[in-house]
Design a protein around this motif. Structure first.
Motif, PDB file in Angstrom:
ATOM      1  N   PRO A 120      -7.355  -7.053 -11.730  1.00 55.30           N
ATOM      2  CA  PRO A 120      -8.547  -6.323 -12.193  1.00 55.30           C
ATOM      3  C   PRO A 120      -9.538  -6.023 -11.077  1.00 55.30           C
ATOM      4  CG  PRO A 120      -7.981  -8.074 -13.735  1.00 55.30           C
ATOM      5  CD  PRO A 120      -7.130  -8.276 -12.520  1.00 55.30           C
ATOM      6  N   GLN A 121      -9.737  -6.981 -10.162  1.00 56.45           N
ATOM      7  CA  GLN A 121     -10.680  -6.768  -9.066  1.00 56.45           C
ATOM      8  C   GLN A 121     -10.172  -5.720  -8.078  1.00 56.45           C
ATOM      9  OE1 GLN A 121     -10.561 -11.138  -8.989  1.00 56.45           O
ATOM     10  NE2 GLN A 121     -12.542 -11.001  -7.926  1.00 56.45           N
ATOM     11  N   VAL A 122      -8.867  -5.762  -7.817  1.00 52.17           N
ATOM     12  CA  VAL A 122      -8.281  -4.786  -6.896  1.00 52.17           C
ATOM     13  C   VAL A 122      -8.366  -3.384  -7.491  1.00 52.17           C
ATOM     14  CG1 VAL A 122      -6.170  -4.093  -5.705  1.00 52.17           C
ATOM     15  CG2 VAL A 122      -6.749  -6.511  -5.883  1.00 52.17           C
ATOM     16  N   LEU A 123      -8.032  -3.254  -8.762  1.00 51.32           N
ATOM     17  CA  LEU A 123      -8.076  -1.953  -9.427  1.00 51.32           C
ATOM     18  C   LEU A 123      -9.506  -1.426  -9.522  1.00 51.32           C
ATOM     19  CD1 LEU A 123      -5.489  -2.662 -12.255  1.00 51.32           C
ATOM     20  CD2 LEU A 123      -5.205  -1.003 -10.404  1.00 51.32           C
ATOM     21  N   ASP A 124     -10.457  -2.310  -9.836  1.00 50.54           N
ATOM     22  CA  ASP A 124     -11.854  -1.882  -9.934  1.00 50.54           C
ATOM     23  C   ASP A 124     -12.376  -1.411  -8.586  1.00 50.54           C
ATOM     24  OD1 ASP A 124     -14.512  -1.811 -11.402  1.00 50.54           O
ATOM     25  OD2 ASP A 124     -14.984  -3.182  -9.769  1.00 50.54           O
ATOM     26  N   THR A 125     -12.043  -2.142  -7.514  1.00 50.70           N
ATOM     27  CA  THR A 125     -12.478  -1.743  -6.169  1.00 50.70           C
ATOM     28  C   THR A 125     -11.870  -0.406  -5.785  1.00 50.70           C
ATOM     29  OG1 THR A 125     -12.711  -4.064  -5.515  1.00 50.70           O
ATOM     30  CG2 THR A 125     -12.565  -2.432  -3.752  1.00 50.70           C
ATOM     31  N   ILE A 128      -0.690  -7.653  -3.314  1.00 49.73           N
ATOM     32  CA  ILE A 128      -0.863  -6.770  -4.458  1.00 49.73           C
ATOM     33  C   ILE A 128      -1.671  -5.578  -3.953  1.00 49.73           C
ATOM     34  CG2 ILE A 128      -2.943  -8.030  -5.218  1.00 49.73           C
ATOM     35  CD1 ILE A 128      -2.236  -7.213  -8.092  1.00 49.73           C
ATOM     36  N   ALA A 129      -1.276  -4.376  -4.380  1.00 49.62           N
ATOM     37  CA  ALA A 129      -1.911  -3.163  -3.865  1.00 49.62           C
ATOM     38  C   ALA A 129      -2.175  -2.189  -4.993  1.00 49.62           C
ATOM     39  CB  ALA A 129      -1.026  -2.500  -2.810  1.00 49.62           C
ATOM     40  N   ALA A 130      -3.271  -1.436  -4.876  1.00 48.67           N
ATOM     41  CA  ALA A 130      -3.633  -0.434  -5.876  1.00 48.67           C
ATOM     42  C   ALA A 130      -3.885   0.899  -5.185  1.00 48.67           C
ATOM     43  CB  ALA A 130      -4.877  -0.865  -6.643  1.00 48.67           C
ATOM     44  N   VAL A 133       0.830  -1.208   0.000  1.00 45.17           N
ATOM     45  CA  VAL A 133       0.000   0.000   0.000  1.00 45.17           C
ATOM     46  C   VAL A 133       0.861   1.254   0.000  1.00 45.17           C
ATOM     47  CG1 VAL A 133      -2.105  -0.983   0.983  1.00 45.17           C
ATOM     48  CG2 VAL A 133      -0.259  -0.245   2.521  1.00 45.17           C
ATOM     49  N   GLY A 134       1.979   1.213   0.703  1.00 50.16           N
ATOM     50  CA  GLY A 134       2.864   2.375   0.739  1.00 50.16           C
ATOM     51  C   GLY A 134       3.440   2.687  -0.624  1.00 50.16           C
ATOM     52  N   LYS A 135       3.947   1.679  -1.303  1.00 49.62           N
ATOM     53  CA  LYS A 135       4.540   1.900  -2.632  1.00 49.62           C
ATOM     54  C   LYS A 135       3.482   2.309  -3.646  1.00 49.62           C
ATOM     55  CE  LYS A 135       6.605  -2.080  -2.908  1.00 49.62           C
ATOM     56  NZ  LYS A 135       7.398  -3.175  -3.512  1.00 49.62           N
ATOM     57  N   ALA A 136       2.270   1.755  -3.518  1.00 53.82           N
ATOM     58  CA  ALA A 136       1.196   2.130  -4.438  1.00 53.82           C
ATOM     59  C   ALA A 136       0.864   3.610  -4.325  1.00 53.82           C
ATOM     60  CB  ALA A 136      -0.050   1.283  -4.163  1.00 53.82           C
ATOM     61  N   MET A 137       0.909   4.143  -3.101  1.00 53.86           N
ATOM     62  CA  MET A 137       0.631   5.566  -2.908  1.00 53.86           C
ATOM     63  C   MET A 137       1.822   6.420  -3.328  1.00 53.86           C
ATOM     64  SD  MET A 137      -1.682   5.728   0.597  1.00 53.86           S
ATOM     65  CE  MET A 137      -0.735   4.561   1.596  1.00 53.86           C
ATOM     66  N   TYR A 196      -0.326  -0.986 -10.392  1.00 52.18           N
ATOM     67  CA  TYR A 196      -0.442  -1.615  -9.068  1.00 52.18           C
ATOM     68  C   TYR A 196       0.933  -2.037  -8.572  1.00 52.18           C
ATOM     69  CZ  TYR A 196      -0.582  -5.737 -12.152  1.00 52.18           C
ATOM     70  OH  TYR A 196      -0.318  -6.672 -13.122  1.00 52.18           O
ATOM     71  N   ALA A 197       1.007  -2.305  -7.263  1.00 53.62           N
ATOM     72  CA  ALA A 197       2.279  -2.623  -6.607  1.00 53.62           C
ATOM     73  C   ALA A 197       2.239  -4.031  -6.028  1.00 53.62           C
ATOM     74  CB  ALA A 197       2.562  -1.615  -5.494  1.00 53.62           C
TER      75      ALA A 197
END
Length: 264
Positions: free
Chosen positions: A235-240, A201-203, A139-143, A187-188
């Motif tokens: 895809p589900q993580v990005l959509d959410t 996996i993080a978005a 989550v940190g790297k995604a941000m 995503y990360a």
């Protein structure tokens, strides 16, 4: 922080009390405090009088006060993504069966604001309300990857780059290369960079102006989760994340959102 005067020093004392994660005696605080004994005592008295700390006379210990609990609850409902994101992360966790984290940046660190446990929970560091490093969490790297360059430069300069595992990225140079790859794919990953045996996996959760609002992740242990499996969930993580971002945009900036709807 330096330059913040009395208020900043009082906040430092609150942070110091909180860091013990238990009731703490004056002597313990004094041993690690930068303030003279009389100054520390004065801050403790003032914070106790204001309800920010509580004092237990029998054991002569200080703890965070109930006024902070009320403020924290208000901050959670007014400033965090958690109330908006809750139904979305509930559905995601139920669908995938793994742990879902919701996080926001708190200065240069990650603040976990909500969490949904897997069907088969695994003990891990992250819990709602805990603070973690940004440079070695998904989550940190995604941000970080989607921050404006000036903000990113400042935030990266504040990272500790402590090596938690063999795969931790321990320099700004290697981290920047990773962030560029995250921007390209959207995503990360956390490749056991913070905790051995834990991957994710993080978005990022972005506003319609690409402003970073937070991030969410799907996290699992390596004994039942693989990177191929995580990638399949992208895809589900990005959509959410996109759905949460859209709702957060309308909630945080209602007038702007309303004007856009009227213009269309």
């Amino acid at each position: 922080m330096a330059g913040d005067g009395t208020v900043g020093k009082a906040c430092d004392v609150l942070d110091q009390v909180a860091a013990f994660e238990r009731p703490v005696r004056f002597g313990e605080l004094q041993a690690s405090s930068p303030f003279p004994k009389a100054t520390l005592y004065r801050f403790l008295q003032t914070l106790t009088n204001q309800g920010m700390l509580s004092y237990e006379p029998e054991h002569q210990t200080y703890a965070l006060g109930m006024r902070l609990v009320r403020l924290a609850h208000t901050a959670w409902t007014q400033s965090s993504l958690a109330p908006i994101a809750r139904p979305h992360i509930d559905r995601l966790s139920e669908a995938l069966g793994e742990t879902v984290h919701l996080a926001q940046l708190d200065s240069s660190q990650v603040l976990y604001v909500d969490k949904r446990n897997a069907r088969q929970p695994v003990e891990m560091y992250s819990q709602a309300g805990k603070v973690g490093p940004a440079y070695c969490t998904g989550v940190g790297k995604a941000m970080l990857a989607f921050l404006p360059e000036d903000t990113l430069t400042r935030t990266l300069s504040q990272q500790s780059y402590h090596r938690f595992t063999d795969t931790t990225l321990c320099s700004e140079h290697t981290l920047r290369a990773e962030l560029a790859a995250i921007r390209d794919r959207g995503y990360a990953f956390d490749r056991e960079e913070h905790e051995p045996g834990i991957i994710c996996i993080a978005a990022p959760i972005l506003s319609d102006q690409a402003r970073v609002l937070g991030a969410l992740s799907i996290t699992g242990p390596t004994n039942r989760t693989s990177y191929d499996k995580l990638t399949g969930w992208a895809p589900q993580v990005l959509d959410t994340a996109a759905r949460i971002g859209a709702e957060a945009q309308a909630w945080r900036f209602p007038e702007t959102h309303l004007r856009k709807r009227q213009a269309s």
